[in-house]
Design a protein around this motif. Structure first.
Motif, PDB file in Angstrom:
ATOM      1  N   PRO A 110       1.107  -7.118  19.893  1.00 16.72           N
ATOM      2  CA  PRO A 110       1.026  -7.135  18.430  1.00 16.72           C
ATOM      3  C   PRO A 110       2.312  -6.597  17.817  1.00 16.72           C
ATOM      4  O   PRO A 110       2.925  -5.658  18.351  1.00 16.72           O
ATOM      5  CB  PRO A 110      -0.164  -6.212  18.124  1.00 16.72           C
ATOM      6  N   PRO A 111       2.775  -7.191  16.719  1.00 18.00           N
ATOM      7  CA  PRO A 111       3.984  -6.683  16.071  1.00 18.00           C
ATOM      8  C   PRO A 111       3.791  -5.247  15.630  1.00 18.00           C
ATOM      9  O   PRO A 111       2.686  -4.845  15.237  1.00 18.00           O
ATOM     10  CB  PRO A 111       4.183  -7.631  14.877  1.00 18.00           C
ATOM     11  N   SER A 112       4.862  -4.466  15.706  1.00 16.62           N
ATOM     12  CA  SER A 112       4.756  -3.050  15.356  1.00 16.62           C
ATOM     13  C   SER A 112       4.476  -2.853  13.876  1.00 16.62           C
ATOM     14  O   SER A 112       3.912  -1.839  13.468  1.00 16.62           O
ATOM     15  CB  SER A 112       6.038  -2.317  15.749  1.00 16.62           C
ATOM     16  N   GLY A 113       4.899  -3.815  13.057  1.00 13.56           N
ATOM     17  CA  GLY A 113       4.686  -3.704  11.621  1.00 13.56           C
ATOM     18  C   GLY A 113       5.162  -4.948  10.914  1.00 13.56           C
ATOM     19  O   GLY A 113       5.605  -5.921  11.529  1.00 13.56           O
ATOM     20  N   MET A 114       5.104  -4.912   9.583  1.00 12.09           N
ATOM     21  CA  MET A 114       5.395  -6.105   8.796  1.00 12.09           C
ATOM     22  C   MET A 114       6.884  -6.428   8.742  1.00 12.09           C
ATOM     23  O   MET A 114       7.257  -7.588   8.610  1.00 12.09           O
ATOM     24  CB  MET A 114       4.833  -5.931   7.397  1.00 12.09           C
ATOM     25  N   ASP A 115       7.747  -5.422   8.846  1.00 16.40           N
ATOM     26  CA  ASP A 115       9.183  -5.684   8.794  1.00 16.40           C
ATOM     27  C   ASP A 115       9.619  -6.585   9.948  1.00 16.40           C
ATOM     28  O   ASP A 115      10.550  -7.371   9.809  1.00 16.40           O
ATOM     29  CB  ASP A 115       9.971  -4.374   8.825  1.00 16.40           C
ATOM     30  N   GLY A 149       1.962  -3.180  -0.542  1.00 19.93           N
ATOM     31  CA  GLY A 149       1.034  -2.634  -1.518  1.00 19.93           C
ATOM     32  C   GLY A 149      -0.412  -2.966  -1.215  1.00 19.93           C
ATOM     33  O   GLY A 149      -1.329  -2.374  -1.813  1.00 19.93           O
ATOM     34  N   LEU A 150      -0.646  -3.895  -0.285  1.00 19.53           N
ATOM     35  CA  LEU A 150      -2.002  -4.289   0.074  1.00 19.53           C
ATOM     36  C   LEU A 150      -2.565  -3.454   1.216  1.00 19.53           C
ATOM     37  O   LEU A 150      -3.682  -3.703   1.662  1.00 19.53           O
ATOM     38  CB  LEU A 150      -2.026  -5.772   0.477  1.00 19.53           C
ATOM     39  N   LEU A 151      -1.791  -2.482   1.703  1.00 19.46           N
ATOM     40  CA  LEU A 151      -2.219  -1.697   2.860  1.00 19.46           C
ATOM     41  C   LEU A 151      -2.985  -0.441   2.483  1.00 19.46           C
ATOM     42  O   LEU A 151      -3.827   0.017   3.251  1.00 19.46           O
ATOM     43  CB  LEU A 151      -1.005  -1.309   3.704  1.00 19.46           C
ATOM     44  N   ASP A 152      -2.664   0.131   1.352  1.00 18.80           N
ATOM     45  CA  ASP A 152      -3.238   1.425   0.978  1.00 18.80           C
ATOM     46  C   ASP A 152      -4.394   1.306  -0.007  1.00 18.80           C
ATOM     47  O   ASP A 152      -4.877   2.312  -0.518  1.00 18.80           O
ATOM     48  CB  ASP A 152      -2.151   2.320   0.381  1.00 18.80           C
ATOM     49  N   ALA A 179       0.068  -7.481  12.326  1.00 19.08           N
ATOM     50  CA  ALA A 179       1.127  -6.615  11.800  1.00 19.08           C
ATOM     51  C   ALA A 179       0.589  -5.705  10.701  1.00 19.08           C
ATOM     52  O   ALA A 179       0.929  -4.513  10.629  1.00 19.08           O
ATOM     53  CB  ALA A 179       2.281  -7.463  11.273  1.00 19.08           C
ATOM     54  N   MET A 180      -0.262  -6.247   9.850  1.00 17.91           N
ATOM     55  CA  MET A 180      -0.848  -5.441   8.780  1.00 17.91           C
ATOM     56  C   MET A 180      -1.764  -4.364   9.348  1.00 17.91           C
ATOM     57  O   MET A 180      -1.769  -3.220   8.878  1.00 17.91           O
ATOM     58  CB  MET A 180      -1.594  -6.349   7.807  1.00 17.91           C
ATOM     59  N   ILE A 181      -2.535  -4.730  10.375  1.00 20.90           N
ATOM     60  CA  ILE A 181      -3.424  -3.738  11.002  1.00 20.90           C
ATOM     61  C   ILE A 181      -2.608  -2.606  11.601  1.00 20.90           C
ATOM     62  O   ILE A 181      -2.961  -1.421  11.467  1.00 20.90           O
ATOM     63  CB  ILE A 181      -4.295  -4.417  12.070  1.00 20.90           C
ATOM     64  N   ASN A 182      -1.507  -2.927  12.279  1.00 17.03           N
ATOM     65  CA  ASN A 182      -0.693  -1.866  12.872  1.00 17.03           C
ATOM     66  C   ASN A 182      -0.034  -0.996  11.809  1.00 17.03           C
ATOM     67  O   ASN A 182       0.165   0.204  12.012  1.00 17.03           O
ATOM     68  CB  ASN A 182       0.355  -2.465  13.809  1.00 17.03           C
TER      69      ASN A 182
END
Length: 365
Positions: free
Chosen positions: A113-118, A128-131, A153-156
């Motif tokens: 899984p990707p570490s994050g969205m970047d 802004g959709l994460l918090d 990515a969003m989950i991570n």
């Protein structure tokens, strides 16, 4: 290397060739998709590679398939599942089916899984959709556009940023997540839950903060998704559509005319954002890169969804100051940066004329 399962010798060939898919059909050589081309597994990549008989294929497939799916495969003639070949060979999403000559299968390699969205180049406004404490976030795109990767990515990112509980419901489970700030519970439909709808309903009793569900294909699942979004949960899910407004239309299309108005109002009350994406060949030929369209919650978008005025959502997507972006703007920026060719961007645009206008706008200022 020694192999725990007979199928692993061919999956090792996928890894050695940096391929994406293993194709197995009776009477044919095992083949691997590499950079878009499907080529036979070479003897240097797998010992004793040769054409596989139907009986040999059946043994290979059943050896990788969860036992509870054996009878279903025989009865329904097709089944999806995940197969974990260990740390070195990785995870695979499998479609096992029958064709005229006998059993067959495709093993699709699932990257970590990707570490994050970047890592995926997602627009900054998506963070802004994460918090958010609750609501619905929809990720849409055609088959193979990377929707599951974006949701992973969003989950991570949530896993890093929050201290809570994440529940995923998938068919099958693709990415295996490691707990960071959150407790993560992953359920697979068929083995851990009877259905998406029942798993989503049970989610109300499992104290999750964030729930990620696979593709919404049925009205019963949509009802559970909306209920969860209304009861203090942040829900991520996916659907097949080419645009953000098309994603809203896709969900509404699951209910009959008698329920559409009520569903529009319910959806307008919970929708926080829609991310549409497509994958475009890189200009240097080294794979594909994602282009995104982002629709965010605003008084205008809420009113248009509630009233069923979905075509006019296109005008809201042009409000870049609020973080929204059209697919054509995203494609134009990739072209200007030299990451994709103009002709490939045109082939993936929903509105080619708008793409040309975006290119002119960026070039002139």
């Amino acid at each position: 290397m020694p192999h725990a399962n007979p199928i692993d010798v061919y999956l090792e060939a996928v890894v050695l060739s940096d391929g994406s898919d293993l194709h197995l059909v009776p009477g044919g050589l095992p083949r691997v998709r590499c950079n878009g081309r499907v080529v036979p597994v070479r003897r240097s990549e797998a010992d004793g590679v040769r054409e596989l008989t139907p009986d040999e294929l059946r043994v290979l497939i059943l050896g990788s398939m969860p036992r509870h799916l054996h009878a279903r495969w025989e009865a329904e003639r097709e089944v999806d599942y995940s197969y974990d070949a260990g740390e070195t060979l990785g995870r695979y999403r499998v479609n096992a089916y029958f064709e005229q000559r006998g059993p067959a299968a495709v093993f699709r390699r699932v990257p970590p899984p990707p570490s994050g969205m970047d890592e995926l180049g997602l627009p900054a406004s998506v963070k802004g959709l994460l918090d958010l404490p609750n609501g619905l976030v929809l990720v849409v795109g055609p088959t193979g556009a990377g929707k599951s990767t974006t949701m992973a990515a969003m989950i991570n990112e949530v896993n890093d940023r929050r201290a809570g509980v994440i529940l995923t419901v998938e068919d099958p489970v693709e990415f295996a997540f490691q707990e960071r700030g959150c407790v993560i519970s992953q359920r697979e439909v068929g083995s851990d839950a009877r259905s998406y709808a029942s798993a989503a309903r049970a989610g109300l009793r499992q104290d999750p903060d964030v729930i990620a569900l696979g593709e919404v294909r049925q009205a019963s699942v949509l009802r559970q998704v909306l209920a969860l979004s209304e009861t203090g949960h942040l829900v991520y899910t996916t659907a097949h559509a080419k645009s953000a407004p098309g994603g809203i239309a896709r969900l509404l299309g699951l209910v009959g005319p008698a329920r559409e108005e009520a569903t529009r109002r319910q959806l307008a009350g919970v929708i926080q954002g829609v991310i549409a994406q497509t994958l475009v060949p890189r200009a240097d030929g080294t794979g594909r890169i994602a282009a995104f369209e982002v629709l965010l919650r605003s008084s205008s978008t809420v009113n248009k969804i509630r009233d069923g005025n979905l075509p006019s959502l296109r005008s809201d997507l042009g409000d870049r100051a609020s973080g929204m972006v059209t697919l054509e703007r995203s494609l134009a920026e990739l072209v200007i940066r030299g990451e994709v060719r103009e002709e490939d961007a045109m082939a993936h645009a929903n509105e080619p004329d708008s793409l040309m206008a975006e290119l002119r706008s960026i070039i002139t200022g």
